[in-house]
Design an enzyme around this catalytic site. Sequence first.
Site, PDB file in Angstrom:
ATOM      1  N   SER A 130     103.912 -32.328 -86.977  1.00  0.00           N
ATOM      2  CA  SER A 130     105.194 -31.660 -86.726  1.00  0.00           C
ATOM      3  C   SER A 130     105.138 -30.192 -87.085  1.00  0.00           C
ATOM      4  CB  SER A 130     106.321 -32.318 -87.518  1.00  0.00           C
ATOM      5  OG  SER A 130     107.529 -31.601 -87.268  1.00  0.00           O
ATOM      6  N   LYS A 184     106.425 -40.183 -88.396  1.00  0.00           N
ATOM      7  CA  LYS A 184     106.758 -39.041 -87.524  1.00  0.00           C
ATOM      8  C   LYS A 184     107.986 -39.368 -86.665  1.00  0.00           C
ATOM      9  CE  LYS A 184     106.730 -35.117 -85.461  1.00  0.00           C
ATOM     10  NZ  LYS A 184     106.521 -34.891 -84.104  1.00  0.00           N
ATOM     11  N   HIS A 187     110.923 -38.952 -88.777  1.00  0.00           N
ATOM     12  CA  HIS A 187     111.089 -37.492 -88.920  1.00  0.00           C
ATOM     13  C   HIS A 187     111.878 -36.950 -87.721  1.00  0.00           C
ATOM     14  CE1 HIS A 187     109.840 -33.475 -87.601  1.00  0.00           C
ATOM     15  NE2 HIS A 187     109.684 -33.149 -88.877  1.00  0.00           N
ATOM     16  N   GLU A 191     115.393 -35.193 -87.362  1.00  0.00           N
ATOM     17  CA  GLU A 191     115.461 -33.891 -86.652  1.00  0.00           C
ATOM     18  C   GLU A 191     116.647 -33.891 -85.666  1.00  0.00           C
ATOM     19  OE1 GLU A 191     111.615 -32.560 -84.983  1.00  0.00           O
ATOM     20  OE2 GLU A 191     112.620 -32.464 -83.040  1.00  0.00           O
TER      21      GLU A 191
HETATM   22  N1  LIG Z   1     105.867 -29.342 -78.247  1.00  0.00           N
HETATM   23  C1  LIG Z   1     106.180 -29.726 -79.484  1.00  0.00           C
HETATM   24  O1  LIG Z   1     106.990 -29.104 -80.200  1.00  0.00           O
HETATM   25  C2  LIG Z   1     105.542 -30.932 -80.077  1.00  0.00           C
HETATM   26  C3  LIG Z   1     104.844 -31.843 -79.292  1.00  0.00           C
HETATM   27  N2  LIG Z   1     104.268 -32.927 -79.887  1.00  0.00           N
HETATM   28  C4  LIG Z   1     103.505 -33.885 -79.100  1.00  0.00           C
HETATM   29  O2  LIG Z   1     102.237 -33.298 -78.786  1.00  0.00           O
HETATM   30  C5  LIG Z   1     101.751 -33.827 -77.544  1.00  0.00           C
HETATM   31  C6  LIG Z   1     101.477 -32.664 -76.604  1.00  0.00           C
HETATM   32  O3  LIG Z   1     102.690 -31.976 -76.417  1.00  0.00           O
HETATM   33  P1  LIG Z   1     102.745 -30.483 -75.844  1.00  0.00           P
HETATM   34  O4  LIG Z   1     101.538 -29.731 -76.255  1.00  0.00           O
HETATM   35  O5  LIG Z   1     104.079 -29.965 -76.189  1.00  0.00           O
HETATM   36  O6  LIG Z   1     102.688 -30.773 -74.276  1.00  0.00           O
HETATM   37  P2  LIG Z   1     102.293 -29.813 -73.075  1.00  0.00           P
HETATM   38  O7  LIG Z   1     103.069 -30.289 -71.904  1.00  0.00           O
HETATM   39  O8  LIG Z   1     102.401 -28.382 -73.447  1.00  0.00           O
HETATM   40  O9  LIG Z   1     100.746 -30.120 -72.828  1.00  0.00           O
HETATM   41  C7  LIG Z   1     100.332 -31.383 -72.424  1.00  0.00           C
HETATM   42  C8  LIG Z   1      98.817 -31.410 -72.426  1.00  0.00           C
HETATM   43  O10 LIG Z   1      98.410 -32.732 -72.102  1.00  0.00           O
HETATM   44  C9  LIG Z   1      97.589 -32.705 -70.950  1.00  0.00           C
HETATM   45  N3  LIG Z   1      97.855 -33.890 -70.163  1.00  0.00           N
HETATM   46  C10 LIG Z   1      99.025 -34.243 -69.596  1.00  0.00           C
HETATM   47  N4  LIG Z   1      98.899 -35.437 -68.983  1.00  0.00           N
HETATM   48  C11 LIG Z   1      97.618 -35.816 -69.151  1.00  0.00           C
HETATM   49  C12 LIG Z   1      96.882 -36.946 -68.736  1.00  0.00           C
HETATM   50  N5  LIG Z   1      97.442 -37.923 -68.020  1.00  0.00           N
HETATM   51  N6  LIG Z   1      95.586 -37.011 -69.080  1.00  0.00           N
HETATM   52  C13 LIG Z   1      95.010 -36.022 -69.802  1.00  0.00           C
HETATM   53  N7  LIG Z   1      95.656 -34.929 -70.221  1.00  0.00           N
HETATM   54  C14 LIG Z   1      96.942 -34.834 -69.891  1.00  0.00           C
HETATM   55  C15 LIG Z   1      97.939 -31.444 -70.211  1.00  0.00           C
HETATM   56  O11 LIG Z   1      96.876 -31.052 -69.386  1.00  0.00           O
HETATM   57  P3  LIG Z   1      97.069 -30.199 -68.039  1.00  0.00           P
HETATM   58  O12 LIG Z   1      96.911 -28.762 -68.433  1.00  0.00           O
HETATM   59  O13 LIG Z   1      96.012 -30.675 -67.139  1.00  0.00           O
HETATM   60  O14 LIG Z   1      98.453 -30.496 -67.519  1.00  0.00           O
HETATM   61  C16 LIG Z   1      98.189 -30.507 -71.382  1.00  0.00           C
HETATM   62  O15 LIG Z   1      96.979 -30.016 -71.895  1.00  0.00           O
HETATM   63  C17 LIG Z   1     102.853 -34.785 -77.062  1.00  0.00           C
HETATM   64  O16 LIG Z   1     102.557 -36.076 -77.491  1.00  0.00           O
HETATM   65  C18 LIG Z   1     104.097 -34.268 -77.763  1.00  0.00           C
HETATM   66  O17 LIG Z   1     105.087 -35.253 -77.900  1.00  0.00           O
HETATM   67  C19 LIG Z   1     104.322 -33.150 -81.239  1.00  0.00           C
HETATM   68  C20 LIG Z   1     104.980 -32.288 -82.040  1.00  0.00           C
HETATM   69  C21 LIG Z   1     105.658 -31.120 -81.533  1.00  0.00           C
HETATM   70  O1  LIG Z   2     108.041 -33.768 -82.019  1.00  0.00           O
HETATM   71  C1  LIG Z   2     108.606 -32.725 -81.793  1.00  0.00           C
HETATM   72  C2  LIG Z   2     109.168 -31.921 -82.886  1.00  0.00           C
HETATM   73  O2  LIG Z   2     109.045 -32.568 -84.124  1.00  0.00           O
HETATM   74  C3  LIG Z   2     108.711 -32.273 -80.378  1.00  0.00           C
HETATM   75  O3  LIG Z   2     109.158 -30.963 -80.224  1.00  0.00           O
HETATM   76  C4  LIG Z   2     109.548 -33.213 -79.596  1.00  0.00           C
HETATM   77  O4  LIG Z   2     109.350 -32.946 -78.225  1.00  0.00           O
HETATM   78  C5  LIG Z   2     111.020 -33.060 -79.913  1.00  0.00           C
HETATM   79  O5  LIG Z   2     111.718 -34.116 -79.357  1.00  0.00           O
HETATM   80  P1  LIG Z   2     112.647 -33.955 -78.073  1.00  0.00           P
HETATM   81  O6  LIG Z   2     111.781 -33.345 -76.975  1.00  0.00           O
HETATM   82  O7  LIG Z   2     113.061 -35.349 -77.765  1.00  0.00           O
HETATM   83  O8  LIG Z   2     113.777 -33.049 -78.467  1.00  0.00           O
END
Ligand SMILES: NC(=O)C1=CN([C@@H]2O[C@H](COP(=O)(O)OP(=O)(O)OC[C@H]3O[C@@H](n4cnc5c(N)ncnc54)[C@H](OP(=O)(O)O)[C@@H]3O)[C@@H](O)[C@H]2O)C=CC1
Ligand SMILES: O=C(CO)[C@H](O)[C@H](O)COP(=O)(O)O
Length: 469
Positions: A130, A184, A187, A191
């Site tokens: 997070s 998480k 969490h 949030e």
């Molecule tokens: N954003 C946030 O604040 C937070 C996100 N997370 C979690 O982190 C993870 C990534 O999120 P985030 O970085 O925001 O997402 P993004 O949409 O920014 O990035 C997604 C990534 O995953 C890849 N991807 C998507 N689909 C596939 C697939 N089928 N096979 C392989 N690769 C794939 C994409 O590749 P490509 O470039 O080819 O599309 C890209 O690199 C998620 O599980 C999210 O819930 C956790 C905490 C905080």
């Molecule tokens: O894990 C997170 C923060 O802790 C991601 O930002 C998550 O995508 C937030 O949830 P939502 O998209 O449902 O608002």
Amino acid sequence: MEQAEIGLVGLGVMGAALALNIAEKGHRIAVWNRTGAVTEAFHAGAGALAARIVPTQSLTDLVAAIRPPRAVILMIPAGEAVDQQIAALRPLMGPDDLIIDAGNADFHDTERRAATAEAAGVPFLGIGVSGGEEGARHGPSIMGGGPKAAWERVRPVMEAIAARHQGTPCAAWMGPGGAGHFVKTVHNGIEYADMQMIAEAYGLMRDGMGMSAAEIADVFAAWNEGPLRSYLIEISAAVARASDPETGAAMLDVILDAAGQKGTGRWTAIEAQHLATPVPVIEAAVMARNVSARLNERRAGEAVFGPGPQPLGGALTLADLEGALIAGKILCYAQGFGMLAAASVAQGWGLDLSAAARVWRAGCIIRSDMLDPMAAALGEDPARNLILSPAFAALLQRHQGALRRVTASAALNGHGLPALSSGLAWFDLMRSARGTANMLQAQRDFFGAHGFQRLDGKPIPHGPWGKHM
Ligand SMILES: NC(=O)C1=CN([C@@H]2O[C@H](COP(=O)(O)OP(=O)(O)OC[C@H]3O[C@@H](n4cnc5c(N)ncnc54)[C@H](OP(=O)(O)O)[C@@H]3O)[C@@H](O)[C@H]2O)C=CC1
Ligand SMILES: O=C(CO)[C@H](O)[C@H](O)COP(=O)(O)O
């Protein structure tokens, strides 16, 4: 070429930031992304850190670029994508090679993947990360789950990249299987609730007190100097202060009031129901997001019934709002920790609630000054509900009046406050030694002969209902 210590799949918002963080802490990292051009662009933009990053264009090259025994972090969307990546990676890896799902995940999926890995004799971790993009880049909070031995292998890297609270890394092993992803998920439920309560206070200031976004920003900034000091209050001040570059209007005033969601709050609410553990503030926050998305129905409702929120006419002070948020926050965190306790028993995880509070003290989205005393209170007596700890009971005694004034005035003036008012309802139930479920038991016995217990302990399990029908 020197082999990398660790690998990462998925260079999106989180993966790219995490990879740079890992490289910055001195670890050589190999990266792969589904869309190859993203990998090239990422490497080209990594500046001085590029020397510690090995870009690869196939999973075979990724695996070959990492020194055995390998560890590969997946930072990709929850669900099928994770299963597909595991299926693609496993045949390329050795029996000691570790796959780490570091994205958000439904803990049931993590439990299933952990069981499959265990049966195959290969290591797998599910870890919650997070902190959003900024946290991933400079220090997230990390909740580890899976075999302790596998966690120990990557613990040095996790601790190196994690946020620090007074020097202590906010990275810890929570328990086996899906424990890390479950922590998480809770969490994120908290949030949702924290964000919703802040939005409710914002609505009272905007619609009930007629304040501008800039004035509201000043209030949030002032609250961030007191007991509510937290990342979410801090960013609420920042977003309320921001102007739209297009129109010059307050940014908040041009954003559509329909909330998105990726599902983690919903997972929390669903699991809470499975566990029969009350988290009404979190459930109310999920409900509020769902209602927010029903724009047409809300517009039709306003057309029929007239607009909801009315001016409060000076009924509330800003101190009342601050007090209500303090009380609401304690109630919602108490519910979240209660849920962790219930899951720990149901799953046999042996979760350390105080350790969960400790890793949330810095780096994560719900970090706040209150988490340090919460960690202390949970450490003193993990079985005691947080609201009964002397420190938080005293805060609730002090601020419950404000919560009552705020929810009552809001109800009288058409402001929907689902999170704050459900927190108050739960609090009042939790302080009622004699509740009203005797009526439910009598009704159940009347229509279904379900039986009940008597206060006097006499063995008469049914009521005299037949005589009165
Ligand atoms: N954003 C946030 O604040 C937070 C996100 N997370 C979690 O982190 C993870 C990534 O999120 P985030 O970085 O925001 O997402 P993004 O949409 O920014 O990035 C997604 C990534 O995953 C890849 N991807 C998507 N689909 C596939 C697939 N089928 N096979 C392989 N690769 C794939 C994409 O590749 P490509 O470039 O080819 O599309 C890209 O690199 C998620 O599980 C999210 O819930 C956790 C905490 C905080
Ligand atoms: O894990 C997170 C923060 O802790 C991601 O930002 C998550 O995508 C937030 O949830 P939502 O998209 O449902 O608002």
